[in-house]
Design a protein around this motif. Structure first.
Motif, PDB file in Angstrom:
ATOM      1  N   LEU A 168       0.805  -1.226   0.000  1.00 13.73           N
ATOM      2  CA  LEU A 168       0.000   0.000   0.000  1.00 13.73           C
ATOM      3  C   LEU A 168       0.838   1.278   0.000  1.00 13.73           C
ATOM      4  O   LEU A 168       1.872   1.359   0.660  1.00 13.73           O
ATOM      5  N   PRO A 174       1.234   5.367   0.953  1.00 12.31           N
ATOM      6  CA  PRO A 174       0.801   6.131   2.133  1.00 12.31           C
ATOM      7  C   PRO A 174      -0.645   6.621   2.021  1.00 12.31           C
ATOM      8  O   PRO A 174      -1.394   6.601   3.000  1.00 12.31           O
ATOM      9  N   GLU A 215      -3.114   5.165   0.335  1.00 11.08           N
ATOM     10  CA  GLU A 215      -4.003   4.019   0.536  1.00 11.08           C
ATOM     11  C   GLU A 215      -4.082   3.623   2.012  1.00 11.08           C
ATOM     12  O   GLU A 215      -5.150   3.251   2.503  1.00 11.08           O
ATOM     13  N   LYS A 216      -2.967   3.718   2.709  1.00  5.85           N
ATOM     14  CA  LYS A 216      -2.986   3.414   4.143  1.00  5.85           C
ATOM     15  C   LYS A 216      -3.923   4.374   4.877  1.00  5.85           C
ATOM     16  O   LYS A 216      -4.669   3.972   5.755  1.00  5.85           O
ATOM     17  N   SER A 235      -7.548   3.545   4.051  1.00  7.71           N
ATOM     18  CA  SER A 235      -7.994   2.275   4.642  1.00  7.71           C
ATOM     19  C   SER A 235      -8.383   2.406   6.110  1.00  7.71           C
ATOM     20  O   SER A 235      -8.734   1.415   6.751  1.00  7.71           O
ATOM     21  N   LYS A 276     -11.257   0.605   3.082  1.00  5.92           N
ATOM     22  CA  LYS A 276     -10.671  -0.743   2.917  1.00  5.92           C
ATOM     23  C   LYS A 276     -11.300  -1.465   1.735  1.00  5.92           C
ATOM     24  O   LYS A 276     -10.604  -2.062   0.917  1.00  5.92           O
ATOM     25  N   GLU A 297      -5.933  -4.832   5.670  1.00  6.34           N
ATOM     26  CA  GLU A 297      -5.556  -4.556   7.058  1.00  6.34           C
ATOM     27  C   GLU A 297      -4.124  -4.982   7.362  1.00  6.34           C
ATOM     28  O   GLU A 297      -3.427  -4.352   8.142  1.00  6.34           O
ATOM     29  N   ASP A 306      -1.811  -5.560   4.876  1.00  3.45           N
ATOM     30  CA  ASP A 306      -0.969  -5.132   3.756  1.00  3.45           C
ATOM     31  C   ASP A 306      -0.202  -6.318   3.161  1.00  3.45           C
ATOM     32  O   ASP A 306       0.999  -6.251   2.919  1.00  3.45           O
TER      33      ASP A 306
END
Length: 114
Positions: free
Chosen positions: A44, A46, A48-49, A52, A58, A99, A101
């Motif tokens: 992922l 940054p 996308e993190k 999520s 998510k 969750e 990754d």
């Protein structure tokens, strides 16, 4: 790790980086019969993190990543992939656990990998 696995992983990492702006931090690939099973860690970006952080985020990331990679492979495999394993690419099964990754891709070829 064999040179064949290294070349295979390099192709996968390069494609993921082109598609998503970031390649996985680490890949582990096992060849068995006519399949290559690759576990990808640290996928992922940054952004996308951050996205999520919600259930909707998510789900959006999961859907986008799995559908995009499957569509790309359905059109044609990445350059050099078939040459590395000595077999024709047939199918890709792929999923990601947002969750954690961690993603897993199962590449199916038309004959055993040598």
């Amino acid at each position: 790790m064999s040179a064949q696995v290294n070349r295979f992983n390099d192709i996968i990492r390069k494609l993921r980086k082109q598609l998503f702006g970031k390649g996985p931090d680490r890949l582990e690939t096992v060849f068995m019969q006519n399949m290559a099973v690759t576990t990808l860690y640290g996928n992922l970006t940054p952004t996308e993190k951050f996205i999520s952080g919600t259930n909707e985020g998510k789900e959006m990331i999961h859907t986008a990543r799995t559908r995009l990679i499957q569509e790309v492979y359905a059109k044609s495999p990445p350059e050099g992939l078939e040459e590395v394993v000595g077999a024709k690419f047939v199918y890709l099964f792929s999923d990601i656990k947002v969750e954690e990754d961690i993603a897993v891709s199962v590449f199916v070829f038309d004959r055993p990998i040598v």
